[in-house]
Design an enzyme around this catalytic site. Structure first.
Site, mmCIF file in Angstrom:
data_model
loop_
_atom_site.group_PDB
_atom_site.id
_atom_site.type_symbol
_atom_site.label_atom_id
_atom_site.label_comp_id
_atom_site.label_asym_id
_atom_site.label_seq_id
_atom_site.Cartn_x
_atom_site.Cartn_y
_atom_site.Cartn_z
ATOM 1 N N ILE A 89 37.172 35.544 49.348
ATOM 2 C CA ILE A 89 36.916 36.976 49.480
ATOM 3 C C ILE A 89 35.915 37.410 48.415
ATOM 4 O O ILE A 89 36.138 37.181 47.216
ATOM 5 C CB ILE A 89 38.218 37.789 49.339
ATOM 6 C CG1 ILE A 89 39.238 37.338 50.388
ATOM 7 C CG2 ILE A 89 37.943 39.280 49.477
ATOM 8 C CD1 ILE A 89 40.606 37.992 50.222
ATOM 9 N N MET A 137 39.717 35.665 40.642
ATOM 10 C CA MET A 137 38.814 34.958 39.737
ATOM 11 C C MET A 137 37.928 35.972 39.022
ATOM 12 O O MET A 137 37.182 36.713 39.661
ATOM 13 C CB MET A 137 37.940 33.978 40.524
ATOM 14 C CG MET A 137 38.711 32.871 41.197
ATOM 15 S SD MET A 137 37.644 31.772 42.159
ATOM 16 C CE MET A 137 37.282 32.835 43.549
ATOM 17 N N GLY A 176 32.633 36.493 40.544
ATOM 18 C CA GLY A 176 33.852 37.305 40.570
ATOM 19 C C GLY A 176 34.383 37.563 41.966
ATOM 20 O O GLY A 176 33.691 38.123 42.792
ATOM 21 N N SER A 177 35.619 37.182 42.237
ATOM 22 C CA SER A 177 36.107 37.269 43.612
ATOM 23 C C SER A 177 37.579 36.877 43.679
ATOM 24 O O SER A 177 38.266 36.885 42.671
ATOM 25 C CB SER A 177 35.254 36.358 44.502
ATOM 26 O OG SER A 177 34.992 35.143 43.839
ATOM 27 N N ARG A 178 38.036 36.481 44.871
ATOM 28 C CA ARG A 178 39.450 36.179 45.072
ATOM 29 C C ARG A 178 39.608 35.153 46.193
ATOM 30 O O ARG A 178 38.786 35.077 47.110
ATOM 31 C CB ARG A 178 40.166 37.486 45.434
ATOM 32 C CG ARG A 178 41.617 37.363 45.793
ATOM 33 C CD ARG A 178 42.198 38.745 46.033
ATOM 34 N NE ARG A 178 42.982 38.845 47.243
ATOM 35 C CZ ARG A 178 43.299 39.974 47.844
ATOM 36 N NH1 ARG A 178 42.882 41.121 47.369
ATOM 37 N NH2 ARG A 178 44.026 39.961 48.942
#
Length: 245
Positions: free
Chosen positions: A173, A115, A203-205
């Site tokens: 994450i 993301m 912002g991440s995953r």
């Protein structure tokens, strides 16, 4: 009805609806807007005020909470995050999720969705079922697009068990910019596919671990929509093939 008469048209339509700002983000919008007003009215630095106005709009967009239409069907696994599919790999489950009461020890297909700061950051349940485990692990803030981020970064694991006993794990994450994982669901909660379960700030995953014998039905580079995109169908082992163009 005579031959000259026309049958009634049966139509359905949906009008566009501006996404709401999730309550989790409203305080950040207010803070950014207040700073903008300070520069406009008190300090009279209009150029900084316009910059802060832009930041205010971006913060509001970041915390947007659009309505999603979730497909229904037996065995469907729905994307838990908006973003780009950056990795599809066969890997062992995370150490915190291994064992007979979790995801087992054998390698599983992992679909990683990255993301960016422009994506919706609200995460949703991939299947309907009961939240069996929620495991938070403190860690680093490496680039979430790196493979080792799944083991080194701050993360939060969910284990969901469906009514048929199917277990799916997915992991929030944190990344370089993300500094806060906010889970809303707890152990024992019953969720439906597409239900909001948490968010990650800035912002991440999200990694999804598919059950054994199940392959990804999305492709590398494909964009997913949380709560809408079908990323797998349980028991379907044939992966899709595609081409970037």
């Amino acid at each position: 009805m005579t031959s000259l008469e026309k049958p009634d048209l049966v139509t359905t339509n949906v009008r566009y609806r501006m996404p709401n700002v999730h309550p989790e983000g409203r305080k950040f919008v207010v803070i950014a807007a207040a700073i903008a007003l300070v520069f406009f009215w008190l300090i009279d630095w209009d150029w900084i005020g316009w910059i802060m106005t832009g930041i205010t709009l971006w913060v509001a967009a970041f915390f947007r909470d659009p309505i999603r239409t979730t497909p229904k069907g037996e065995g469907l696994v729905i994307a838990p995050a908006d973003g780009m599919v950056t990795m599809i790999a066969t890997v062992p489950p995370p150490p915190e999720m291994r064992g007979p009461d979790m995801l087992g020890d054998d390698p599983l297909t992992r679909v990683s969705i990255f993301m960016s700061v422009f994506d919706v950051h609200i995460n949703r349940a991939p299947i309907s079922g009961e939240i069996k485990r929620v495991i938070y692990v403190a860690g680093k803030f490496l680039n979430a697009d790196l493979d080792k981020a799944s083991e080194d970064n701050e993360r939060n694991h969910f284990l969901v068990e469906g009514a048929d006993g199917t277990r799916i794990g997915f992991t929030q994450i944190a990344g370089l910019v993300a500094r806060r994982i906010v889970p809303w669901s707890r152990v024992g909660d019953h969720v439906v596919a597409g239900q909001r379960v948490g968010l990650i700030r800035f912002g991440s995953r999200v990694d999804v671990y598919l059950p054994a014998g199940t392959s990804s039905q999305v492709l590398l580079g494909q964009r997913t929509i949380a709560g809408e995109t079908v990323i797998a169908k349980i028991g379907v082992a044939q992966a899709l093939e595609g081409v970037a163009q």
